[in-house]
Design a protein around this motif. Structure first.
Motif, mmCIF file in Angstrom:
data_model
loop_
_atom_site.group_PDB
_atom_site.id
_atom_site.type_symbol
_atom_site.label_atom_id
_atom_site.label_comp_id
_atom_site.label_asym_id
_atom_site.label_seq_id
_atom_site.Cartn_x
_atom_site.Cartn_y
_atom_site.Cartn_z
ATOM 1 N N ARG A 765 0.827 -1.211 0.000
ATOM 2 C CA ARG A 765 0.000 0.000 0.000
ATOM 3 C C ARG A 765 0.865 1.268 0.000
ATOM 4 O O ARG A 765 0.727 2.115 -0.844
ATOM 5 C CB ARG A 765 -0.894 0.058 1.249
ATOM 6 C CG ARG A 765 -1.940 -1.015 1.340
ATOM 7 C CD ARG A 765 -2.654 -0.902 2.696
ATOM 8 N NE ARG A 765 -3.101 0.472 2.935
ATOM 9 C CZ ARG A 765 -4.339 0.894 2.736
ATOM 10 N NH1 ARG A 765 -5.246 0.049 2.325
ATOM 11 N NH2 ARG A 765 -4.671 2.149 2.975
ATOM 12 N N ASP A 766 1.713 1.343 0.979
ATOM 13 C CA ASP A 766 2.623 2.482 1.129
ATOM 14 C C ASP A 766 1.895 3.803 0.939
ATOM 15 O O ASP A 766 2.233 4.614 0.075
ATOM 16 C CB ASP A 766 3.797 2.351 0.138
ATOM 17 C CG ASP A 766 4.932 3.333 0.467
ATOM 18 O OD1 ASP A 766 4.928 3.889 1.588
ATOM 19 O OD2 ASP A 766 5.798 3.545 -0.395
ATOM 20 N N ASP A 767 0.892 4.014 1.774
ATOM 21 C CA ASP A 767 0.077 5.221 1.673
ATOM 22 C C ASP A 767 0.923 6.494 1.699
ATOM 23 O O ASP A 767 0.540 7.510 1.127
ATOM 24 C CB ASP A 767 -0.911 5.271 2.850
ATOM 25 C CG ASP A 767 -2.013 4.241 2.694
ATOM 26 O OD1 ASP A 767 -2.338 3.900 1.535
ATOM 27 O OD2 ASP A 767 -2.537 3.758 3.729
ATOM 28 N N TYR A 768 2.024 6.454 2.386
ATOM 29 C CA TYR A 768 2.827 7.679 2.533
ATOM 30 C C TYR A 768 4.037 7.689 1.597
ATOM 31 O O TYR A 768 4.927 8.519 1.715
ATOM 32 C CB TYR A 768 3.180 7.882 4.015
ATOM 33 C CG TYR A 768 1.906 8.002 4.821
ATOM 34 C CD1 TYR A 768 1.154 9.173 4.778
ATOM 35 C CD2 TYR A 768 1.385 6.906 5.523
ATOM 36 C CE1 TYR A 768 -0.058 9.268 5.452
ATOM 37 C CE2 TYR A 768 0.176 6.995 6.197
ATOM 38 C CZ TYR A 768 -0.536 8.177 6.149
ATOM 39 O OH TYR A 768 -1.746 8.276 6.803
ATOM 40 N N MET A 769 4.048 6.746 0.671
ATOM 41 C CA MET A 769 4.981 6.759 -0.470
ATOM 42 C C MET A 769 6.448 6.847 -0.074
ATOM 43 O O MET A 769 7.216 7.601 -0.671
ATOM 44 C CB MET A 769 4.589 7.893 -1.413
ATOM 45 C CG MET A 769 3.137 7.730 -1.871
ATOM 46 S SD MET A 769 2.680 8.908 -3.113
ATOM 47 C CE MET A 769 2.434 7.837 -4.497
ATOM 48 N N LEU A 770 6.833 6.048 0.893
ATOM 49 C CA LEU A 770 8.246 5.994 1.263
ATOM 50 C C LEU A 770 9.083 5.474 0.101
ATOM 51 O O LEU A 770 10.172 5.980 -0.156
ATOM 52 C CB LEU A 770 8.447 5.057 2.475
ATOM 53 C CG LEU A 770 8.114 5.621 3.845
ATOM 54 C CD1 LEU A 770 6.610 5.713 4.038
ATOM 55 C CD2 LEU A 770 8.739 4.788 4.961
ATOM 56 N N PHE A 771 8.544 4.456 -0.564
ATOM 57 C CA PHE A 771 9.347 3.822 -1.612
ATOM 58 C C PHE A 771 9.559 4.774 -2.787
ATOM 59 O O PHE A 771 10.629 4.807 -3.381
ATOM 60 C CB PHE A 771 8.681 2.516 -2.088
ATOM 61 C CG PHE A 771 8.815 1.368 -1.107
ATOM 62 C CD1 PHE A 771 9.265 1.575 0.201
ATOM 63 C CD2 PHE A 771 8.492 0.062 -1.501
ATOM 64 C CE1 PHE A 771 9.387 0.521 1.100
ATOM 65 C CE2 PHE A 771 8.621 -1.005 -0.604
ATOM 66 C CZ PHE A 771 9.064 -0.781 0.694
#
Ligand code: 6GP
Length: 839
Positions: A765-771
């Motif tokens: 998901r990575d809602d906060y877009m770390l990747f």
């Protein structure tokens, strides 16, 4: 005016009087007197806490004349006043701040020394009133400091929680919460004012009736009544006579309440009821940026709002100002939607209790309130189930329905062809279970609506409050946050402050723009050397503290890289952790690799119910445990989680930082204020284009700021395209290695399950877009490491950061509020036989 009995008139207080005198001998005498008469101790058996209390009372005595004089002046002049309504005030310790503001810090230090005591040790004794969670509560405290300093008549209104924010301990790497006992050893800074207690009605039902003049009226018959007892704290400004009031309400059972139960012999039952009433001000909800929707929280909101509005009416009556002028006497600033029920409560007081017509009451209400929004996060937007509202606040619900009906009539006229606007803008959410939307109530009932940084205000206008912006564009405005340089420079960093004052004089403390003058010293070798030395010494002190309290040796020459703030996924402490693991992997792959030695420090609390945030704390500690012990690492990396972050501890942290981590996903951090405090103390920022970071970068210059990552627009665009974090994981070898190392159980004694929930969320998901930001962050951090090696360049950048932080004083913010829509000007306080220069 009645003539006071001459026998009761105080003789003029002499300057050298023990209760007011500011010279060293008088201070010593007063201190010993308080130790004896208030603490009831001879010096030989007094504890450090007794000494602290004796000193606190000595200082409090010196505030009182200014405080009473301030109140008297406002009363005589009927001054227009800001009422700052906030469910949180994160004040920090009072003693040091009051010494600074009174201008007696050095003299008190000497007085204590002459008595064989150490002022630093006494300051350490103070338990701070942790009556807030984070940014929102601390902002309120900075604003009160600036209002007093700028001589703006103001009252802070809030709740006197018996238990403030919990104390954080770390056990086996996990956060443990302990209840906060800030009142335990006595709290010398407040004065209870039971004579101004007010009743607050709860529950019950409403009845219609016709009054003696034939008017249609509504009567609210409550289920019960709770009393609010004001507890006042004087807040002195910096080197002025103004001492404004912070008035916090404590809930008490109404005296008369369950007499039936009492008389029928059910004494314990009656006392039980009393306890239930007192629960209202028992504990602060420990959530930052999350609304939990609990009944007790709604009770807290109506409780302090109703007490405060009734108090304002009492003040007007005392000053004989007719109630029709409420909006001329007061502007009421709502700190987020926590006090937004005030819109309905003022309507109720004016209509039901003071017989005004709807139109008259609505005219006053909508000229009185202003609303500050502090977040765009959907989970923080407050909405209350209609059923709960009806149960606790039946009259308010009726009034809200009426406000809404009239408002929707306007919407219908404005958008005749767009019926969807009605449901979108309605104060009542009817999409499923019905709710009251507090932000909509705040917008409809306010004359001004502001965000807390330029980007945030723009995003509000485009996003959550877009419809309201279309309808009332003139209400919207930006007020970028600020912080008080008194606490976060003068008090917390005396050496830097002295070095600055030696160069540019003392005025910068009240006019932070004057820091600009430091720019002419940026190439001065003496100043540069002194600047570096101060930073080094403070880092060394922190290293000693860490050695003593955590048993970990850290290198004061390493880069102190600090992230201190609430733990939240959007703030991305775990992105920081991924960089640490990446560096560690590089060392493991090549033990002789050249890297800039770094000390990674974290501080911050997680909401007790926020599982992922707690897991992030555990992850940081787990990484630290491995990295700090691995002989391959040598002294190149250290990772520490510093427990129980508080205002008091923050004051030690900001001055010690080389690098300030402000790495939230763009568009998520409304402003941030820690970013300002770090930069003022000569830390450089690594940050995204989010909140006030953008404005800090504009001020300090892009060459003096480490920028990385997506913009808010790019974040939205990437999400809209369909973001797949797994692609980044697969295609980025360092990212994959970092994730895999955590997943393998390497940091968790072989336990592969421990961090899996966190990693799963990131990969899928990575809602906060770390990747999506990972590579940019890694590159930027590597660059930071290189620049740090270039001592001259780094020093130059840090000096320019300090010199260009003038905009971020809370004085600037308060002046903006005053000029833009508060329309309040300073009211200087005169004190006889005393001039501010003397302090
Ligand atoms: C915070 C914001 O998250 C932070 O960015 C800002 O600097 C601070 O408010 C002061 O404006 N918001 C909260 O703490 C909060 O709970 C509902 O908002």
């Amino acid at each position: 005016q009645t003539v006071p009995d001459p026998r009761l008139v105080c003789p003029p207080v002499r300057v050298e009087d023990d209760r007011t005198g500011l010279n060293i001998e008088t201070l010593k005498r007063a201190f010993l007197d308080n130790l004896f008469y208030i603490q009831g101790k001879f010096p030989d058996i007094a504890t450090q806490n007794d000494y602290y209390m004796a000193l606190a009372y000595t200082v409090r005595d010196r505030l009182l004349k200014r405080w009473l004089k301030t109140a008297q002046t406002y009363t005589e002049q009927g001054s227009r006043t800001v009422c700052y309504l906030s469910a949180e005030f994160l004040l920090g310790p009072h003693l040091g701040k009051n010494l600074i503001n009174l201008g007696i810090y050095d003299d008190v230090q000497q007085a204590m020394e002459e008595l064989g005591l150490d002022l630093e040790t006494l300051l350490e004794q103070e338990e701070e009133p942790g009556l807030g969670n984070g940014g929102l509560g601390r902002l309120a405290a900075c604003y009160l400091d600036s209002m007093a300093t700028l001589e703006i008549p103001s009252i802070g209104y809030g709740i006197r929680y018996e238990y403030g924010i919990f104390e954080q301990d770390i056990r086996d790497g996990w956060q443990i919460e302990r209840s906060d006992k800030w009142l335990r050893s006595g709290y010398p800074w407040e004065v209870p004012r039971p004579e101004w207690s007010v009743p607050v009605k709860i529950g019950g039902h409403t009845e219609q009736y016709t009054d003696e003049r034939g008017r249609f009226r509504v009567r609210w018959v409550p289920h019960h009544v709770v009393m609010g007892v004001p507890h006042d704290t004087p807040l002195l400004g910096y080197q002025v006579n103004t001492a404004n009031t912070l008035r916090l309400w404590r809930a008490e059972a109404a005296e008369s309440f369950d007499f039936d139960a009492f008389n029928s012999g059910d004494y314990v039952g009656a006392v039980h009821e009393k306890m239930v009433s007192e629960n209202i001000s028992k504990v602060l909800y420990p959530n930052d940026n999350i609304s939990q929707g609990k009944e007790l929280r709604l009770l807290q909101q109506i409780f302090f709002v109703s007490c405060s509005l009734q108090d304002m009416i009492r003040i007007m009556e005392g000053q004989k100002i007719p109630l029709e002028k409420f909006h001329e006497k007061f502007v009421v600033q709502m700190n987020d939607t926590h006090p937004a029920i005030a819109v309905a409560e003022l309507m109720r007081l004016l209509i039901d209790d003071h017989c005004m017509t709807w139109d008259q009451a609505w005219g006053i209400t909508t000229r009185t309130f202003a609303y500050t929004n502090h977040t765009l996060l959907p989970e923080a937007l407050e909405r209350w189930p209609i059923a709960l509202f009806k149960k606790l606040l039946p009259r308010h619900l009726e009034l809200i329905y009426e406000i809404n009906q009239r408002f929707l009539d306007d919407v219908r006229i404005r958008y005749p062809e767009q019926p969807q606007m009605l449901s979108q803008m309605s104060i009542i959410d009817e999409s499923g279970e019905r709710y009251v939307r507090m932000a909509h109530l705040a917008c409809v009932g306010s004359m001004a609506i502001n965000g807390v940084a330029a980007l945030h205000t723009e995003l509000l206008k485009q996003g959550v409050l877009h419809d309201f912006y279309e309808m009332y564009p003139k209400k919207f405005n930006n007020k970028t946050n600020g912080v008080t340089p008194r606490r976060f420079m003068v008090l917390s960093n005396p050496r830097l402050s002295r070095a600055i004052t030696e160069r540019i004089g003392p005025n910068w403390v009240k006019h932070l723009d004057e820091l600009k003058k430091l720019e002419s010293y940026v190439d001065d070798p003496n100043f540069r050397q002194e600047f570096r030395q101060i930073k080094f010494d403070i880092k060394q002190e922190l290293a000693t503290y860490i050695q003593q309290n955590y048993g970990v040796a850290i290198n004061p020459n390493s880069l102190f890289d600090i992230q201190a703030k609430r733990i939240h996924e959007y703030k991305r402490q775990h992105l920081n952790a991924l960089y640490i693991v990446t560096l560690y992997n590089r060392i493991k792959a090549n033990p002789n690799i050249e890297i800039t030695p770094r000390t990674f420090l974290f501080g911050g609390k997680a909401a007790p119910g926020y599982y992922t945030a707690k897991l992030i704390i555990k992850l940081i500690n787990a990484i630290g445990d491995v990295v700090n012990r691995d002989p391959d690492v040598r002294d190149r990396l250290k990772v520490l989680f510093l427990k129980d972050y508080s205002v008091k501890f923050a004051q030690r942290i900001y001055p010690a930082a080389d690098l300030s981590e402000q790495i939230s996903t763009a568009g998520k951090e409304a402003s941030g204020t820690g970013n300002m405090k770090f930069a003022m103390n000569g830390a450089l920022t690594i940050g995204t284009l989010d909140g006030a970071n953008i404005e800090i970068r504009e001020e300090v210059g892009e060459e003096n700021f480490f920028l990385f990552g997506m913009t808010a627009d790019e974040v939205y665009a990437r999400k809209a395209q369909g973001y797949n974090p797994y692609d980044y994981y697969q295609s980025n070898s360092e990212l994959k290695l970092a994730i895999d190392r955590i997943a393998s159980g390497f940091f968790s004694h072989g336990d592969r399950k421990l961090f899996q929930p966190l990693l799963d969320t990131l990969m899928h998901r990575d809602d906060y877009m770390l990747f999506a930001d990972y590579q940019a962050y890694i590159d930027c951090q590597d660059y930071v490491g290189q620049v740090f090696q270039d001592v001259d360049r780094w020093t130059r950048m840090t000096i320019l950061n300090v010199a260009r932080m003038g905009k971020f004083s809370s004085d600037r913010a308060i002046r903006d509020y005053c000029e833009d829509f508060w329309k309040i000007s300073p009211v200087p306080i005169e004190i006889e036989e005393y001039s501010p220069e003397a302090i």
